[in-house]
Design a protein around this motif. Structure first.
Motif, PDB file in Angstrom:
ATOM      1  N   ARG A  97       0.843  -1.201   0.000  1.00 10.45           N
ATOM      2  CA  ARG A  97       0.000   0.000   0.000  1.00 10.45           C
ATOM      3  C   ARG A  97       0.874   1.245   0.000  1.00 10.45           C
ATOM      4  NH1 ARG A  97      -5.154   1.892   1.368  1.00 10.45           N
ATOM      5  NH2 ARG A  97      -5.237   3.625   2.841  1.00 10.45           N
ATOM      6  N   HIS A  98       0.494   2.218  -0.773  1.00 11.43           N
ATOM      7  CA  HIS A  98       1.268   3.455  -0.908  1.00 11.43           C
ATOM      8  C   HIS A  98       1.517   4.088   0.454  1.00 11.43           C
ATOM      9  CE1 HIS A  98       2.845   7.112  -2.611  1.00 11.43           C
ATOM     10  NE2 HIS A  98       1.948   7.826  -1.931  1.00 11.43           N
ATOM     11  N   GLY A  99       2.782   4.361   0.740  1.00  9.87           N
ATOM     12  CA  GLY A  99       3.144   5.000   1.998  1.00  9.87           C
ATOM     13  C   GLY A  99       3.529   4.028   3.094  1.00  9.87           C
ATOM     14  N   ALA A 100       3.283   2.699   2.891  1.00 11.26           N
ATOM     15  CA  ALA A 100       3.624   1.699   3.910  1.00 11.26           C
ATOM     16  C   ALA A 100       4.994   1.089   3.605  1.00 11.26           C
ATOM     17  CB  ALA A 100       2.560   0.599   3.955  1.00 11.26           C
ATOM     18  N   LYS A 101       5.648   0.570   4.637  1.00  9.33           N
ATOM     19  CA  LYS A 101       6.959  -0.054   4.457  1.00  9.33           C
ATOM     20  C   LYS A 101       6.847  -1.483   3.963  1.00  9.33           C
ATOM     21  CE  LYS A 101       9.324   2.672   8.012  1.00  9.33           C
ATOM     22  NZ  LYS A 101      10.099   2.621   9.285  1.00  9.33           N
TER      23      LYS A 101
END
Length: 559
Positions: free
Chosen positions: A56-60
């Motif tokens: 998911r965008h923004g997750a590591k």
């Protein structure tokens, strides 16, 4: 059977926890809501190819976790054993993390495994069947396994006997080939070993003799020095005037006279007395050595020659006589084996010929069983297709020319593939060449119905396999999918209200815009909510009294 699924930071899903049950569960929702994303998550738990794009965008990283109840532990435990994984309470926990960097971490019951190992393990748990992913049914090289699974006990024991015989044959054949390929090398090895064994035997070694010979050699080489030292020592102790023994005797007598006067004198007297007798004994030993001294120059040369021979063997075969003798015993044993193998080559060839004859006989029996079972399978498939309104279709198990002995595999000599013709007048074609989406869906579903029980897969996922059908065919497909759930847990993404209505559980997937981010939500529908959702599937976004009534009727029929 999949019981629980946890998804976090996967595609447009922030976090969701799902519970699944046995029987048939459908997943419905608007296009783009994320239905297939959930199936993708299960696919990754089954060893599918993962990439950083899933995060998911923004997750590591994204995290996936599935808890499975193993319904056939006797069959499944040996699969886990080869990876050192234990099964407790028949629960299998599969976890997978995909990092934004692209790194993957997979665990099964806490043990780390590779993606390839995960795929091998999960292939016995999950079968994902989609419009463009048909797995075993679309892989011609897997058709023989499917036929054998269908045949079950009719072929199981015979196949095991063939496989055991084949393993024995391959080992014996390898021995024969190695001998034939290295015959010149073996002959050279025999010549070398014969030379080495004879060379060591000729010296007739004895353990420790080199040390004894070296001591004797030193004694002879230093004869004159030793003789002179012994003579001078004896003279000093006893032979010359005023020698050590005589003077010790005088001292001992003098101290003996005053020993009774004082204890200190008594101690000194005892010491001198002891020394006197020790020196006398030493001088006697020296005299004996002098009497035995005899210089033999020939013996010295003989010892030096013997030591030279021993040293030559040490240089070639070991640092000590013990190591040389060990080499000798090993070389003798190898020489014996090589010579006897040379005489047994005809026996090995006869063994190969006998095993080949056995394999051919067993292969023919396997072929006959498969032909008989293929006829039954053909009829079973046609019966299933007829119930799906494909009564004009033809299905055949096509056997190709049997393989030669050198090309046989663990299944025997047979090569086969499934062929089908869906329209009258059309020739039979390979199953994977069938083009029509609706016909292909029905074909695959018919075969899934037959194979689901024999494969032992506990979770079967249908991803929009009902594409391209409607009306009575849709109702027939719904019944077939539900029929598969009698043998295995079924998860099904569908756009057909007929399929949704017949399910035991109904999950609804929708997406919402929260702030500036899209989030997917999943909910278990109540009976009234199911009516609303099926009505929407019948009429589109706006439900009507008619669609609600039709939805209730479908649910009533489904129950």
């Amino acid at each position: 059977m999949l019981q629980d699924l946890h998804i976090k930071d996967f595609a447009i899903i922030e976090e969701v926890d799902l519970n699944f049950y046995d029987g048939m569960t459908v997943l419905t929702g608007e296009t783009g809501a994320g239905k297939s994303i959930i199936i993708d998550a299960v696919g990754l738990l089954a060893g599918g190819r993962g990439s950083a794009e899933f995060v998911r965008h923004g997750a590591k990283k994204c995290q996936l976790e599935g808890e499975f109840l193993v319904l056939n532990p006797d069959k499944f435990t040996p699969i886990l054993d080869q990876f050192g994984i234990s099964l407790e309470d028949n629960i299998l926990l599969i976890q997978r993390e995909i990092f934004a960097s692209g790194r993957n971490v997979c665990r099964v019951n806490g043990s780390m495994v590779t993606v390839a190992n995960l795929k091998e393990i999960a292939s016995n748990l999950i079968d994902i069947h989609g419009q463009n992913e048909h797995q075993e049914l679309m892989q011609a090289d897997q058709h023989i396994e499917l036929l054998d699974n269908y045949a079950g006990e009719a072929i199981k024991d015979l196949k095991q006997v063939f496989q055991a015989k084949r393993e024995e044959y391959l080992k014996v054949k390898k021995r024969l080939q190695q001998w034939q390929a290295n015959e010149k090398e073996y002959a050279q090895r025999i010549d070398m070993l014969e030379f080495q064994v004879k060379e060591i035997e000729a010296v007739n070694l004895e353990e420790g003799e080199d040390e004894a010979l070296e001591a004797e050699s030193r004694k002879l080489a230093n004869f004159h020095k030793i003789s002179q030292s012994l003579q001078l020592s004896y003279d000093a102790l006893q032979a010359s005037e005023g020698n050590a023994v005589e003077k010790l005797g005088m001292a001992m007598e003098e101290l003996s006279d005053i020993a009774s006067v004082n204890k200190d004198y008594e101690a000194i007297s005892d010491t001198l007395s002891s020394l006197f007798y020790q020196v006398q004994e030493a001088s006697s030993d020296i005299l004996n050595e002098l009497d035995q001294m005899e210089f033999d120059e020939g013996r010295l040369y003989e010892i030096e020659d013997r030591l030279k021979s021993i040293q030559e063997l040490k240089r070639k075969y070991g640092d000590t006589i013990s190591e040389v003798l060990t080499y000798y015993h090993n070389a003798s044993e190898e020489l014996y084996n090589l010579k006897h193998n040379e005489g047994n080559i005809d026996q090995v060839q006869n063994q190969v010929d006998s095993l080949e004859a056995d394999l051919v006989d067993l292969g023919q029996k396997l072929h006959q069983v498969r032909q008989d079972q293929a006829e039954q399978l053909e009829q079973a498939v046609l019966d299933q297709l007829a119930e799906l309104y494909m009564d004009k279709a033809r299905f055949s198990v096509e056997f190709k020319k049997p393989a030669q002995l050198e090309n046989m595999n663990a299944n025997g000599f047979d090569t086969l593939a499934f062929y089908i013709s869906t329209n009258p007048g059309e020739p039979l074609k390979p199953l994977n060449k069938v083009a029509s989406g609706g016909e292909l869906s029905r074909m695959m579903l018919a075969m899934k119905t037959i194979f689901s029980s024999s494969q032992g897969i506990t979770s079967i996922i249908f991803d929009e396999v009902d594409t391209g059908v409607s009306g009575r065919v849709a109702s027939a497909i719904a019944k077939k999918i539900h029929g598969v759930s009698d043998q295995s847990q079924v998860l099904c993404i569908t756009h057909l209200p007929q399929v949704a209505a017949i399910a035991d559980e109904h999950l609804y997937i929708n997406k919402q815009i929260v702030g500036d981010r899209t989030k997917t939500q999943v909910s278990h529908l109540s009976e009234e909510d199911r009516v609303e959702e099926i009505a929407r599937m019948l009429s589109g976004d706006q439900t009507t009294p008619a669609s609600l009534s039709a939805a209730r009727e479908l649910l009533k029929k489904g129950l």
